[in-house]
Write a protein that holds these residues in place. Sequence first.
Motif, mmCIF file in Angstrom:
data_model
loop_
_atom_site.group_PDB
_atom_site.id
_atom_site.type_symbol
_atom_site.label_atom_id
_atom_site.label_comp_id
_atom_site.label_asym_id
_atom_site.label_seq_id
_atom_site.Cartn_x
_atom_site.Cartn_y
_atom_site.Cartn_z
ATOM 1 N N VAL A 1 41.676 43.953 36.229
ATOM 2 C CA VAL A 1 41.481 42.715 36.524
ATOM 3 C C VAL A 1 42.043 41.492 35.477
ATOM 4 N N PHE A 2 42.826 40.566 35.648
ATOM 5 C CA PHE A 2 43.037 39.579 34.821
ATOM 6 C C PHE A 2 42.987 38.171 35.195
ATOM 7 N N GLU A 3 42.620 37.261 34.298
ATOM 8 C CA GLU A 3 42.373 35.935 34.651
ATOM 9 C C GLU A 3 43.425 34.918 33.691
ATOM 10 N N LEU A 4 43.841 34.040 34.440
ATOM 11 C CA LEU A 4 44.611 32.959 33.516
ATOM 12 C C LEU A 4 43.741 31.632 33.553
ATOM 13 N N TYR A 5 43.777 30.943 32.484
ATOM 14 C CA TYR A 5 43.032 29.463 32.505
ATOM 15 C C TYR A 5 43.925 28.766 31.767
ATOM 16 N N ALA A 6 43.752 27.360 31.809
ATOM 17 C CA ALA A 6 44.708 26.439 30.987
ATOM 18 C C ALA A 6 43.662 25.754 29.892
ATOM 19 N N HIS A 7 42.332 25.617 30.093
ATOM 20 C CA HIS A 7 41.468 24.972 29.277
ATOM 21 C C HIS A 7 40.338 25.668 28.856
ATOM 22 N N LYS A 8 40.010 25.651 27.370
ATOM 23 C CA LYS A 8 38.912 26.018 27.006
ATOM 24 C C LYS A 8 38.582 25.026 25.965
ATOM 25 N N ASP A 9 37.197 24.587 25.699
ATOM 26 C CA ASP A 9 36.633 23.619 24.783
ATOM 27 C C ASP A 9 37.004 24.206 23.633
ATOM 28 N N ILE A 10 37.216 23.404 22.664
ATOM 29 C CA ILE A 10 37.315 23.760 21.103
ATOM 30 C C ILE A 10 36.052 23.762 20.671
ATOM 31 N N TYR A 11 35.667 24.809 19.979
ATOM 32 C CA TYR A 11 34.426 24.939 19.056
ATOM 33 C C TYR A 11 34.597 24.706 17.653
ATOM 34 N N GLY A 12 35.902 24.959 17.105
ATOM 35 C CA GLY A 12 36.214 24.824 15.784
ATOM 36 C C GLY A 12 36.097 26.157 15.031
ATOM 37 N N ASN A 13 36.849 26.227 13.907
ATOM 38 C CA ASN A 13 36.600 27.334 12.769
ATOM 39 C C ASN A 13 35.691 27.345 11.584
ATOM 40 N N GLY A 14 34.935 26.245 11.632
ATOM 41 C CA GLY A 14 34.099 26.134 10.516
ATOM 42 C C GLY A 14 34.265 25.405 9.513
ATOM 43 N N MET A 15 35.559 24.913 9.537
ATOM 44 C CA MET A 15 36.288 23.986 8.554
ATOM 45 C C MET A 15 36.996 23.006 9.338
ATOM 46 N N PRO A 16 36.840 21.561 8.275
ATOM 47 C CA PRO A 16 37.683 20.659 9.022
ATOM 48 C C PRO A 16 39.187 20.716 9.184
ATOM 49 N N THR A 17 39.496 20.041 10.007
ATOM 50 C CA THR A 17 41.077 20.009 10.407
ATOM 51 C C THR A 17 41.835 19.108 9.324
ATOM 52 N N THR A 18 41.215 18.248 8.607
ATOM 53 C CA THR A 18 41.920 17.626 7.340
ATOM 54 C C THR A 18 41.335 17.995 6.151
ATOM 55 N N ASN A 19 42.181 18.585 5.196
ATOM 56 C CA ASN A 19 41.854 19.178 4.025
ATOM 57 C C ASN A 19 40.920 20.380 4.111
ATOM 58 N N PRO A 20 41.228 21.351 4.826
ATOM 59 C CA PRO A 20 40.394 22.291 5.620
ATOM 60 C C PRO A 20 39.857 23.591 4.647
ATOM 61 N N GLY A 21 40.534 23.767 3.493
ATOM 62 C CA GLY A 21 40.152 25.038 2.840
ATOM 63 C C GLY A 21 40.962 26.290 3.413
ATOM 64 N N ILE A 22 40.459 27.408 3.117
ATOM 65 C CA ILE A 22 41.145 28.787 3.646
ATOM 66 C C ILE A 22 40.217 29.460 4.321
ATOM 67 N N GLN A 23 38.872 29.604 4.183
ATOM 68 C CA GLN A 23 38.114 30.315 4.789
ATOM 69 C C GLN A 23 36.530 29.779 5.203
ATOM 70 N N ALA A 24 35.887 30.011 6.320
ATOM 71 C CA ALA A 24 34.812 29.606 6.514
ATOM 72 C C ALA A 24 33.913 30.177 5.804
ATOM 73 N N GLN A 25 32.578 29.265 5.451
ATOM 74 C CA GLN A 25 31.598 29.977 4.777
ATOM 75 C C GLN A 25 30.522 30.853 5.573
ATOM 76 N N ASN A 26 29.796 31.820 5.012
ATOM 77 C CA ASN A 26 28.727 32.804 5.376
ATOM 78 C C ASN A 26 29.383 33.488 6.377
ATOM 79 N N LEU A 27 30.424 33.937 6.410
ATOM 80 C CA LEU A 27 31.013 35.144 7.051
ATOM 81 C C LEU A 27 30.317 36.501 7.129
ATOM 82 N N LYS A 28 29.986 37.087 8.194
ATOM 83 C CA LYS A 28 29.318 38.416 8.125
ATOM 84 C C LYS A 28 30.139 39.694 8.301
ATOM 85 N N GLY A 29 29.966 40.792 7.957
ATOM 86 C CA GLY A 29 30.510 42.033 8.274
ATOM 87 C C GLY A 29 32.125 42.001 8.249
#
Length: 306
Positions: A117-145
């Motif tokens: 079974v496959f699904e197609l969709y065009a929209h998903k809400d943005i949650y973000g990657n833990g960094m700002p999109t202006t002057n973002p840095g290179i990796q989010a903090q407090n990552l596990k595993g």
Amino acid sequence: MNNKPISRPGHVALRVLDLDESIHHYVDVLGLIETGRDSQGRVYLKAWDEHDHHCLILREADSPGMDYMAFKVVSESELKRLAQAIEDYGISTEWIKAGESLATGERVRFTAPTGHVFELYAHKDIYGNGMPTTNPGIQAQNLKGIHPSRFDHCALMGNGVEESYRLFKDVLGFDLTEQVVDGENMMAAFMSCSNKPHDVAFIFAEEKGKFHHMSFFVDSWAQVLAAADIIANHDVSHEVGPTRHGITRGETMYFFDPSGNRNEVFSGGYIWYSDRPTLTWTTDELPRAIFFTERKLSETFFKVMT
Ligand code: FE2
């Protein structure tokens, strides 16, 4: 094909036997981030560098396996066009209303010839990657595993590989990057909707609709090696690797979640452009195609599926 209508694999809905055990595995060991729970008890997770709300949905059930794999389409108009094209191809579709799963717009569902079974969709809400999109840095903090940066691809097993390949090529606009053939018979199809060496793979099995693995991308060979230490520390069931694939040239390790669903961590691979020729492997070279270093298949690799 240029201007592909599907931009990437979006998420996978997996069945697990015990939700709490599974959350420990996917959050504490794999390092995904929980982004929500819904009224049906489903748990939503994302890899750290994904901006969309989720790449994995876990549902507690009596048997493990995949409910469906979802792809993100480039626009609402392309979603409607693809739904009609799938119907015109002779495969029935079902619309699922926006909001049925968290943060996701309306989806169209269909079953491929291999029974998946496959699904197609065009929209998903943005949650973000833990960094700002202006002057973002290179990796989010407090990552596990293991903390893969993103969900990469799935490998799915069933009979009807060539028919699923044709649907994905002719209707959905995927490229065939690599294949395994036994004479005239297509035994495996590695297919890309993007610049990756595969976004989904179909591999022959007698039974339709089987789940082989869901793969998560890490940024380096070193991170695949580090992942091996992490799964050993957590006593996770290990299968193969770290090693190297012939197909895709990726660096890889396979292990199992507590329900027996196979996970992969994957790094490397080449950049796919649509004008590259398809690479073909013959079944007599299958061990080298799958595990280039060992040149032999593990006992379980094509026998254990969920
Ligand atoms: Fe894989």
